[in-house]
Design a protein around this motif. Structure first.
Motif, mmCIF file in Angstrom:
data_model
loop_
_atom_site.group_PDB
_atom_site.id
_atom_site.type_symbol
_atom_site.label_atom_id
_atom_site.label_comp_id
_atom_site.label_asym_id
_atom_site.label_seq_id
_atom_site.Cartn_x
_atom_site.Cartn_y
_atom_site.Cartn_z
ATOM 1 N N PHE A 71 0.833 -1.214 0.000
ATOM 2 C CA PHE A 71 0.000 0.000 0.000
ATOM 3 C C PHE A 71 0.866 1.263 0.000
ATOM 4 O O PHE A 71 1.787 1.386 0.799
ATOM 5 C CB PHE A 71 -0.913 -0.003 1.231
ATOM 6 C CG PHE A 71 -1.762 1.226 1.357
ATOM 7 C CD1 PHE A 71 -2.875 1.407 0.547
ATOM 8 C CD2 PHE A 71 -1.446 2.215 2.277
ATOM 9 C CE1 PHE A 71 -3.662 2.550 0.654
ATOM 10 C CE2 PHE A 71 -2.222 3.365 2.397
ATOM 11 C CZ PHE A 71 -3.335 3.530 1.589
ATOM 12 N N ILE A 72 0.545 2.191 -0.869
ATOM 13 C CA ILE A 72 1.231 3.498 -0.863
ATOM 14 C C ILE A 72 0.269 4.573 -0.381
ATOM 15 O O ILE A 72 0.495 5.196 0.634
ATOM 16 C CB ILE A 72 1.824 3.841 -2.247
ATOM 17 C CG1 ILE A 72 2.864 2.772 -2.646
ATOM 18 C CG2 ILE A 72 2.471 5.231 -2.218
ATOM 19 C CD1 ILE A 72 3.398 2.886 -4.060
ATOM 20 N N LYS A 73 -0.826 4.768 -1.107
ATOM 21 C CA LYS A 73 -1.824 5.745 -0.657
ATOM 22 C C LYS A 73 -3.141 5.545 -1.399
ATOM 23 O O LYS A 73 -3.179 4.878 -2.441
ATOM 24 C CB LYS A 73 -1.326 7.177 -0.839
ATOM 25 C CG LYS A 73 -1.040 7.537 -2.270
ATOM 26 C CD LYS A 73 -0.625 9.001 -2.373
ATOM 27 C CE LYS A 73 -0.441 9.376 -3.821
ATOM 28 N NZ LYS A 73 -0.049 10.722 -4.065
ATOM 29 N N LEU A 74 -4.183 6.158 -0.855
ATOM 30 C CA LEU A 74 -5.471 6.137 -1.554
ATOM 31 C C LEU A 74 -5.365 7.077 -2.743
ATOM 32 O O LEU A 74 -4.682 8.100 -2.667
ATOM 33 C CB LEU A 74 -6.578 6.639 -0.621
ATOM 34 C CG LEU A 74 -7.162 5.628 0.362
ATOM 35 C CD1 LEU A 74 -8.105 6.332 1.348
ATOM 36 C CD2 LEU A 74 -7.920 4.527 -0.381
ATOM 37 N N GLU A 77 -11.934 7.381 -3.855
ATOM 38 C CA GLU A 77 -12.828 6.560 -3.014
ATOM 39 C C GLU A 77 -12.638 5.060 -3.143
ATOM 40 O O GLU A 77 -12.655 4.342 -2.157
ATOM 41 C CB GLU A 77 -14.263 6.862 -3.418
ATOM 42 C CG GLU A 77 -14.848 8.064 -2.747
ATOM 43 C CD GLU A 77 -16.353 7.955 -2.739
ATOM 44 O OE1 GLU A 77 -16.923 7.462 -3.733
ATOM 45 O OE2 GLU A 77 -16.947 8.353 -1.715
ATOM 46 N N ASN A 78 -12.497 4.577 -4.391
ATOM 47 C CA ASN A 78 -12.397 3.122 -4.564
ATOM 48 C C ASN A 78 -11.131 2.684 -5.309
ATOM 49 O O ASN A 78 -11.083 1.593 -5.854
ATOM 50 C CB ASN A 78 -13.652 2.558 -5.255
ATOM 51 C CG ASN A 78 -13.747 3.025 -6.679
ATOM 52 O OD1 ASN A 78 -13.222 4.084 -7.018
ATOM 53 N ND2 ASN A 78 -14.375 2.245 -7.530
ATOM 54 N N THR A 79 -10.119 3.559 -5.295
ATOM 55 C CA THR A 79 -8.830 3.156 -5.892
ATOM 56 C C THR A 79 -7.677 3.525 -4.966
ATOM 57 O O THR A 79 -7.737 4.515 -4.236
ATOM 58 C CB THR A 79 -8.565 3.815 -7.268
ATOM 59 O OG1 THR A 79 -8.563 5.225 -7.088
ATOM 60 C CG2 THR A 79 -9.558 3.424 -8.322
ATOM 61 N N MET A 80 -6.644 2.678 -5.018
ATOM 62 C CA MET A 80 -5.433 2.974 -4.248
ATOM 63 C C MET A 80 -4.204 2.782 -5.131
ATOM 64 O O MET A 80 -4.256 2.068 -6.141
ATOM 65 C CB MET A 80 -5.345 2.106 -2.993
ATOM 66 C CG MET A 80 -5.337 0.619 -3.218
ATOM 67 S SD MET A 80 -5.009 -0.353 -1.700
ATOM 68 C CE MET A 80 -6.346 0.047 -0.618
ATOM 69 N N ILE A 81 -3.115 3.421 -4.733
ATOM 70 C CA ILE A 81 -1.848 3.244 -5.426
ATOM 71 C C ILE A 81 -1.011 2.291 -4.573
ATOM 72 O O ILE A 81 -0.964 2.429 -3.345
ATOM 73 C CB ILE A 81 -1.141 4.599 -5.633
ATOM 74 C CG1 ILE A 81 -2.040 5.484 -6.510
ATOM 75 C CG2 ILE A 81 0.236 4.417 -6.286
ATOM 76 C CD1 ILE A 81 -1.587 6.891 -6.665
#
Ligand code: TMP
Ligand code: ASP
Length: 242
Positions: A71-74, A77-81
């Motif tokens: 996990f890096i960041k959001l 709302e429904n996607t993350m990097i």
């Protein structure tokens, strides 16, 4: 998704896209729910957003406790990097309380609190129906070295300690969960996938009687109703606590 990003992979609950940086990916959480190797399928509006938000909070908590995750960041709302990883084709399940397939395959009674956490490892292969796999078979198939397998198991036990105590604080019993790991471009093993009510069994401790109240995907698997309400309740408790 912005069409400058290419779809790399579509799973049952998520889509993975390229990112501007080649060592990162964008993960989109879908509203689809599946169970029993996708024999049962449905769509719940808002599920993708809830699982993305819940996973992000939990990854942040684990990172604070020095667990290496993708996990890096959001992103929204429904996607993350996340870091791009090569997923290890194993599903590492840890059980604190007997339920689900453990009780179907043994004579252990549902709800039995296990003396110590039980780790069950499954081969991640839909065509083979994700069979339970042994350490020797993992070696035989060259999936992981003995050293890396030990590392993954120890990390899972450490994650359990952190999550069990976190969920207890928000009146939830962490019955069991499934993790996936992968190698980043520098060959580090990172925790991947998601941590949400899709892959954790969470029972409400705010109960006056001994009834099991599942606030997780068992609501869908076992046709209990109140699916989005349960996921929203988990999200609400996490946000009120953090
Ligand atoms: P099980 O009791 O069906 O083996 O499930 C154990 C845990 O693993 C439970 O928290 C649900 C989760 N799980 C997944 O995340 N994906 C799967 O495909 C399966 C079968 C279980
Ligand atoms: N994840 C599996 C499926 O999509 C099974 C499950 O979670 O029960 O079918």
């Amino acid at each position: 998704m912005n069409n400058k990003y290419e779809l790399i992979y579509e799973g049952k609950a998520k889509k993975v896209f390229t990112h501007d940086d080649s060592d990162k990916v964008i993960i989109e959480f879908k509203d689809d729910a599946t169970a029993f190797n996708a024999l049962k399928k449905a769509k719940f509006e808002g599920k993708g957003r809830l699982n993305c938000q819940i996973s992000a909070r939990i990854f942040e908590l684990l990172i604070k406790k020095n667990i290496p995750t993708h996990f890096i960041k959001l992103k929204n709302e429904n996607t993350m990097i996340a870091q791009k990883i090569k997923v290890i084709p194993l599903e590492i399940v840890l059980r604190n309380t007997a339920y689900g397939s453990l009780c179907k395959q043994t004579n252990i009674k549902p709800g039995t609190v296990l003396e110590k956490p039980l780790i069950d490892i499954y081969l991640k292969n839909d065509a083979l129906n994700d069979p339970l796999i042994t350490k020797d078979r993992i070696q035989l198939m060259n999936i992981l070295s003995a050293k890396d397998l030990d590392y993954v198991i120890n990390l899972t036990l450490k994650i359990n300690k952190i999550l069990k105590s976190f969920f207890r604080n928000i009146q939830l019993n962490l019955v069991d969960f499934k993790l996936e790991f992968g190698y980043d471009l520098k060959n580090n093993i990172l925790l991947g996938d998601e941590i949400s009510p899709d892959n954790c069994r969470l029972w409400d401790l705010d109960q006056k009687n001994d009834m099991i109240v599942s606030l997780d995907k068992d609501r869908f698997r076992n046709d209990l109703g109140g699916f989005i309400e349960a996921y929203s309740e988990i999200n609400r408790r996490i946000n009120n606590f953090i």
